[in-house]
Design an enzyme around this catalytic site. Structure first.
Site, short mmCIF file in Angstrom:
data_model
loop_
_atom_site.label_atom_id
_atom_site.label_comp_id
_atom_site.label_asym_id
_atom_site.label_seq_id
_atom_site.Cartn_x
_atom_site.Cartn_y
_atom_site.Cartn_z
N GLU A 1 -5.04 -5.21 10.72
CA GLU A 1 -4.04 -4.16 10.97
C GLU A 1 -4.35 -3.45 12.29
OE1 GLU A 1 -2.05 -2.52 7.07
OE2 GLU A 1 -4.04 -1.66 7.34
N GLY B 1 2.77 2.03 11.17
CA GLY B 1 3.75 3.11 11.06
C GLY B 1 4.43 3.49 12.36
N HIS C 1 -9.39 0.87 5.32
CA HIS C 1 -8.12 1.08 6.04
C HIS C 1 -8.37 2.03 7.21
CE1 HIS C 1 -3.99 2.28 6.87
NE2 HIS C 1 -3.60 1.22 6.18
N GLU D 1 -6.84 4.47 8.27
CA GLU D 1 -6.65 5.88 7.94
C GLU D 1 -7.88 6.45 7.24
OE1 GLU D 1 -1.84 5.22 7.59
OE2 GLU D 1 -3.04 5.39 5.78
N SER E 1 3.58 -2.21 10.48
CA SER E 1 5.02 -2.19 10.73
C SER E 1 5.70 -3.51 10.34
CB SER E 1 5.31 -1.85 12.20
OG SER E 1 4.90 -0.52 12.49
N GLY F 1 2.99 -1.23 4.26
CA GLY F 1 2.92 0.19 3.96
C GLY F 1 4.24 0.73 3.47
N GLY F 2 4.93 1.47 4.32
CA GLY F 2 6.16 2.16 3.93
C GLY F 2 7.22 1.28 3.31
N ASN G 1 0.86 -1.19 0.00
CA ASN G 1 0.00 0.00 0.00
C ASN G 1 0.89 1.24 0.00
OD1 ASN G 1 -1.89 2.00 0.40
ND2 ASN G 1 -2.37 1.42 2.51
N TRP G 2 0.98 1.90 -1.16
CA TRP G 2 1.85 3.07 -1.27
C TRP G 2 1.26 4.31 -0.59
CZ3 TRP G 2 4.43 3.36 -6.81
CH2 TRP G 2 5.28 2.26 -6.96
N LYS G 3 -0.01 4.26 -0.24
CA LYS G 3 -0.68 5.40 0.39
C LYS G 3 -0.50 6.66 -0.48
CE LYS G 3 -0.25 3.22 4.88
NZ LYS G 3 -0.05 3.37 6.34
#
Length: 250
Positions: A163, A169, A93, A95, A209, A230-231, A9-11
């Site tokens: 999640e 994160g 998600h 977010e 994470s 994610g990141g 997920n590049w967000k």
């Protein structure tokens, strides 16, 4: 046998130059033992799908509207994602739930729209730190499952991503026992609602994470069928070791 899935997920990250990471990822995994899904921002979905047309990487969206079309400025429908070359969409998600006020009812409507368009719905769920500390995790997951997952779900068009909000994160990761408890609970609930065929066929991912240095431990937890990353999915050199770890756990 569920084929494992590494989803990125590049967000709100990535420009046209970032598509080179997909080429690098494919070069590192020319014949992967697991499915690879990358969900870039909407501006890159079409270009990413074209880039990966002959590569072993599927492309997905990060959200979709519940309606097929209409006066919804700035929104993207599931049909539009499908037309752009996407095969899936992340939905619900944390977010989106927190920053945009999305309820589980809204997530269910979006998932139904995704299914109608022929997309896989990757439905996210998880608890806050306060809910975890209050020992309410399984109650929260049960409610999110009941309200977020539509009756149109099958083993082919549904993926669940657990999640925990407090791990996204932050660098904090639940213990293997904590992850296993939730994943086992989700599996049992799926089997109870949809029967053993669908219930045992739906892939359940862990997200929050996930890094190269903890992936192997996470992937050896029963009922963990992969990860929503994610990141660490933004660069091939970070995502690739996670994919390798998942492949070795098969």
């Amino acid at each position: 046998m569920r084929r494992k899935l590494a989803a990125g997920n590049w967000k709100m990250n990535g420009l046209t130059a970032s598509l080179g990471e997909l080429q690098s990822l494919a070069s590192a995994h020319p014949d992967p033992l697991v499915d690879i899904l990358v969900c870039p921002p909407a501006t890159l979905v079409s270009a990413a799908a074209q880039c990966c047309a002959t590569l072993p990487i599927a492309i997905g969206g990060q959200d979709c509207h519940a309606e097929r079309a209409g006066p919804h400025t700035g929104d993207i429908s599931a049909e539009m994602l499908k037309d752009s070359g996407a095969c899936a969409s992340i939905l619900g998600h944390s977010e989106r739930r927190e920053n945009h006020g999305e309820t589980s009812d809204m997530v269910r409507a979006k998932a139904r729209a995704a299914h109608a368009a022929g997309l896989i719905a990757v439905i996210c769920m998880g608890e806050s730190l306060a809910q975890r500390d209050a020992a309410n995790t399984l109650d929260i997951i049960a409610a999110q499952m009941a309200l977020s997952i539509p009756d149109t779900s099958t083993a082919e068009n549904l993926v669940i991503a657990y999640e925990p909000i407090w791990a996204i994160g932050t660098g904090k990761v639940p213990t293997p026992a904590q992850i296993g408890e939730v994943h086992d609970f989700i599996r049992t609930r799926l089997e109870r609602r949809f029967g053993p065929g669908v219930g045992r066929g739906v892939r359940i991912l862990y997200g929050g994470s996930v890094k190269p240095d903890n992936a192997d431990t996470i992937f050896h937890v029963p009922n963990v069928d992969g990860a929503l990353v994610g990141g660490a999915s933004l660069r091939a050199e970070d995502f690739s070791p996670i994919i390798h770890a998942l492949s070795e756990s098969t």
